[in-house]
Design a protein around this motif. Structure first.
Motif, PDB file in Angstrom:
ATOM      1  N   GLY A 171       0.819  -1.194   0.000  1.00  0.00           N
ATOM      2  CA  GLY A 171       0.000   0.000   0.000  1.00  0.00           C
ATOM      3  C   GLY A 171       0.859   1.253   0.000  1.00  0.00           C
ATOM      4  N   LEU A 172       0.269   2.335  -0.484  1.00  0.00           N
ATOM      5  CA  LEU A 172       0.921   3.638  -0.457  1.00  0.00           C
ATOM      6  C   LEU A 172       0.007   4.592   0.295  1.00  0.00           C
ATOM      7  N   PHE A 173       0.563   5.220   1.309  1.00  0.00           N
ATOM      8  CA  PHE A 173      -0.205   6.058   2.228  1.00  0.00           C
ATOM      9  C   PHE A 173       0.201   7.509   2.003  1.00  0.00           C
ATOM     10  N   ILE A 174      -0.755   8.337   1.632  1.00  0.00           N
ATOM     11  CA  ILE A 174      -0.465   9.732   1.382  1.00  0.00           C
ATOM     12  C   ILE A 174      -0.529  10.516   2.691  1.00  0.00           C
ATOM     13  N   GLY A 175       0.496  11.323   2.967  1.00  0.00           N
ATOM     14  CA  GLY A 175       0.519  12.170   4.152  1.00  0.00           C
ATOM     15  C   GLY A 175       0.141  13.598   3.798  1.00  0.00           C
ATOM     16  N   PRO A 176      -1.122  13.997   3.989  1.00  0.00           N
ATOM     17  CA  PRO A 176      -1.579  15.310   3.518  1.00  0.00           C
ATOM     18  C   PRO A 176      -0.866  16.500   4.156  1.00  0.00           C
ATOM     19  N   SER A 177      -0.545  16.406   5.435  1.00  0.00           N
ATOM     20  CA  SER A 177       0.037  17.561   6.124  1.00  0.00           C
ATOM     21  C   SER A 177       1.439  17.876   5.618  1.00  0.00           C
ATOM     22  N   GLY A 184       3.994  24.148  -0.387  1.00  0.00           N
ATOM     23  CA  GLY A 184       3.881  25.566  -0.085  1.00  0.00           C
ATOM     24  C   GLY A 184       2.606  25.956   0.615  1.00  0.00           C
ATOM     25  N   HIS A 185       1.900  24.956   1.183  1.00  0.00           N
ATOM     26  CA  HIS A 185       0.623  25.232   1.863  1.00  0.00           C
ATOM     27  C   HIS A 185       0.674  24.698   3.295  1.00  0.00           C
ATOM     28  N   LEU A 186       1.672  25.125   4.044  1.00  0.00           N
ATOM     29  CA  LEU A 186       1.861  24.659   5.415  1.00  0.00           C
ATOM     30  C   LEU A 186       0.600  24.886   6.242  1.00  0.00           C
ATOM     31  N   GLY A 187       0.136  23.814   6.928  1.00  0.00           N
ATOM     32  CA  GLY A 187      -1.049  23.918   7.764  1.00  0.00           C
ATOM     33  C   GLY A 187      -2.362  23.902   7.014  1.00  0.00           C
ATOM     34  N   GLN A 188      -2.308  23.622   5.700  1.00  0.00           N
ATOM     35  CA  GLN A 188      -3.529  23.610   4.887  1.00  0.00           C
ATOM     36  C   GLN A 188      -3.651  22.289   4.109  1.00  0.00           C
ATOM     37  N   PRO A 189      -3.785  21.167   4.805  1.00  0.00           N
ATOM     38  CA  PRO A 189      -3.876  19.884   4.098  1.00  0.00           C
ATOM     39  C   PRO A 189      -5.107  19.759   3.211  1.00  0.00           C
ATOM     40  N   GLY A 190      -6.128  20.597   3.458  1.00  0.00           N
ATOM     41  CA  GLY A 190      -7.337  20.564   2.641  1.00  0.00           C
ATOM     42  C   GLY A 190      -7.303  21.537   1.484  1.00  0.00           C
ATOM     43  N   HIS A 191      -6.177  22.164   1.234  1.00  0.00           N
ATOM     44  CA  HIS A 191      -6.059  23.116   0.121  1.00  0.00           C
ATOM     45  C   HIS A 191      -6.400  22.419  -1.194  1.00  0.00           C
ATOM     46  N   ALA A 192      -7.024  23.159  -2.101  1.00  0.00           N
ATOM     47  CA  ALA A 192      -7.485  22.563  -3.368  1.00  0.00           C
ATOM     48  C   ALA A 192      -6.354  21.920  -4.151  1.00  0.00           C
ATOM     49  N   ASP A 193      -5.183  22.546  -4.152  1.00  0.00           N
ATOM     50  CA  ASP A 193      -4.047  21.977  -4.899  1.00  0.00           C
ATOM     51  C   ASP A 193      -3.602  20.656  -4.286  1.00  0.00           C
ATOM     52  N   VAL A 194      -3.623  20.590  -2.953  1.00  0.00           N
ATOM     53  CA  VAL A 194      -3.214  19.367  -2.260  1.00  0.00           C
ATOM     54  C   VAL A 194      -4.234  18.259  -2.509  1.00  0.00           C
ATOM     55  N   THR A 195      -5.509  18.607  -2.432  1.00  0.00           N
ATOM     56  CA  THR A 195      -6.567  17.621  -2.681  1.00  0.00           C
ATOM     57  C   THR A 195      -6.480  17.076  -4.104  1.00  0.00           C
ATOM     58  N   ALA A 196      -6.195  17.942  -5.056  1.00  0.00           N
ATOM     59  CA  ALA A 196      -6.052  17.503  -6.450  1.00  0.00           C
ATOM     60  C   ALA A 196      -4.875  16.551  -6.597  1.00  0.00           C
ATOM     61  N   ALA A 197      -3.764  16.851  -5.921  1.00  0.00           N
ATOM     62  CA  ALA A 197      -2.588  15.981  -5.988  1.00  0.00           C
ATOM     63  C   ALA A 197      -2.881  14.625  -5.353  1.00  0.00           C
ATOM     64  N   ILE A 198      -3.658  14.633  -4.274  1.00  0.00           N
ATOM     65  CA  ILE A 198      -4.028  13.371  -3.623  1.00  0.00           C
ATOM     66  C   ILE A 198      -4.934  12.547  -4.528  1.00  0.00           C
ATOM     67  N   GLY A 199      -5.889  13.192  -5.164  1.00  0.00           N
ATOM     68  CA  GLY A 199      -6.767  12.482  -6.087  1.00  0.00           C
ATOM     69  C   GLY A 199      -5.997  11.839  -7.222  1.00  0.00           C
ATOM     70  N   ASP A 200      -5.028  12.562  -7.762  1.00  0.00           N
ATOM     71  CA  ASP A 200      -4.186  12.015  -8.829  1.00  0.00           C
ATOM     72  C   ASP A 200      -3.361  10.836  -8.312  1.00  0.00           C
ATOM     73  N   ALA A 201      -2.830  10.970  -7.095  1.00  0.00           N
ATOM     74  CA  ALA A 201      -2.031   9.888  -6.511  1.00  0.00           C
ATOM     75  C   ALA A 201      -2.882   8.639  -6.292  1.00  0.00           C
ATOM     76  N   PHE A 202      -4.096   8.816  -5.763  1.00  0.00           N
ATOM     77  CA  PHE A 202      -4.988   7.677  -5.568  1.00  0.00           C
ATOM     78  C   PHE A 202      -5.236   6.936  -6.883  1.00  0.00           C
ATOM     79  N   ALA A 203      -5.484   7.691  -7.949  1.00  0.00           N
ATOM     80  CA  ALA A 203      -5.765   7.071  -9.250  1.00  0.00           C
ATOM     81  C   ALA A 203      -4.567   6.265  -9.734  1.00  0.00           C
ATOM     82  N   ARG A 204      -3.378   6.781  -9.532  1.00  0.00           N
ATOM     83  CA  ARG A 204      -2.164   6.074  -9.975  1.00  0.00           C
ATOM     84  C   ARG A 204      -1.889   4.842  -9.119  1.00  0.00           C
ATOM     85  N   ILE A 205      -2.160   4.962  -7.818  1.00  0.00           N
ATOM     86  CA  ILE A 205      -1.988   3.815  -6.923  1.00  0.00           C
ATOM     87  C   ILE A 205      -2.951   2.698  -7.304  1.00  0.00           C
ATOM     88  N   LYS A 206      -4.204   3.056  -7.539  1.00  0.00           N
ATOM     89  CA  LYS A 206      -5.213   2.069  -7.932  1.00  0.00           C
ATOM     90  C   LYS A 206      -4.855   1.421  -9.269  1.00  0.00           C
TER      91      LYS A 206
END
Length: 267
Positions: A171-177, A184-206
């Protein structure tokens, strides 16, 4: 008798969602308390909690008694440390800050016995083999070890496809913080850019046929991650739950509100 079956590994391989909780109080007693709450897995944190190998070992034992699956996050992916924690009975490891395929390859070798790896042969002295009572532990242990690598930087995302392609990475575990901070978004794990990167990572992992994991304290964000394809996810920590519950109880009393904390008989 073979090594104990790793039910968490079986579940994520079958793409069955597994709900978890972070355990960071560094207390076997506290770990036993929260492990009875019905979560599929509990992450015993050796990176940001004041734990050492004996204390991690005691918490593995405490969690295992509840039916929850203990996952151990070590502070670093050192081979000697991996060897010690596996011998204490841990079967699922989360290793932080993995940023290259070479790093991931070294971790795969660290959790496997020769000739497929470099894990030292000494489990007869530890809980992993039930103190040598599991006669064929050495022959069956590799198949029940679950290795999860934590991707939490732009470098890790860049190497994700190569890492996910490795045999031995479950498994690959994404660390949002940390990822947010690196982006460049310290303290903002829910930032739109971070969420988009996580979504892309999930798709590649799957796409690689591996399990995608993540952790958040925000339930709305957690539901979003679940919809995005998270296979396993933690939705809280024992530390933050203790803080919020104790503060809420005090505030409810002082404000005259009716507390939703149920009294325990005899107190």
């Amino acid at each position: 008798m073979p090594a104990p079956k790793n039910l968490f590994k079986s579940a994520i391989r079958a793409d069955r969602f597994q709900l978890g909780l972070w355990v960071a109080l560094a207390s076997p007693y506290a770990a036993e308390i929260v492990s009875g709450s019905g979560y599929d897995w509990l992450l015993i944190d050796g990176e940001h909690a004041p734990n050492d190998i004996p204390l991690l070992s005691a918490q593995i034992q405490a969690v295992s008694r509840s039916g929850g699956h203990p996952i151990v996050r070590l502070p670093v992916g050192e081979t000697w440390m991996i060897k010690q924690i596996l011998d204490t009975g841990a079967q699922t490891l989360l290793i932080p800050m993995v940023e290259s395929v070479e790093q991931a390859q070294a971790l795969v070798r660290a959790v496997r016995y020769p000739p497929h790896g470099v894990r030292g042969v000494g489990a007869a002295l530890g809980r992993a083999s039930q103190f040598s009572r599991i006669g064929d532990y050495l022959e069956t242990a590799n198949a029940e070890i679950c290795l999860i690598v934590q991707i939490e930087s732009r470098a890790g995302l860049a190497a994700l496809d190569e890492i996910a392609a490795l045999d031995g990475i479950d498994g690959l575990f994404i660390g949002p913080s940390d990822l947010a901070a690196d982006m460049g978004h310290l303290g903002q794990p829910g930032h739109a850019d971070v969420t988009a990167a996580i979504g892309d990572a999930f798709a590649r992992i799957k796409k690689a046929g591996k399990a995608a994991g993540i952790m958040t304290l925000d339930l709305d964000q957690a539901r979003l991650y679940r919809d995005m394809g998270a296979t396993f996810m933690a939705i809280g920590t024992d530390v933050t739950l203790l803080v919020s519950a104790t503060e809420r109880l005090r505030e409810d009393f002082l404000s005259g509100s009716k507390s939703d904390v149920k009294p325990v008989s005899g107190y």
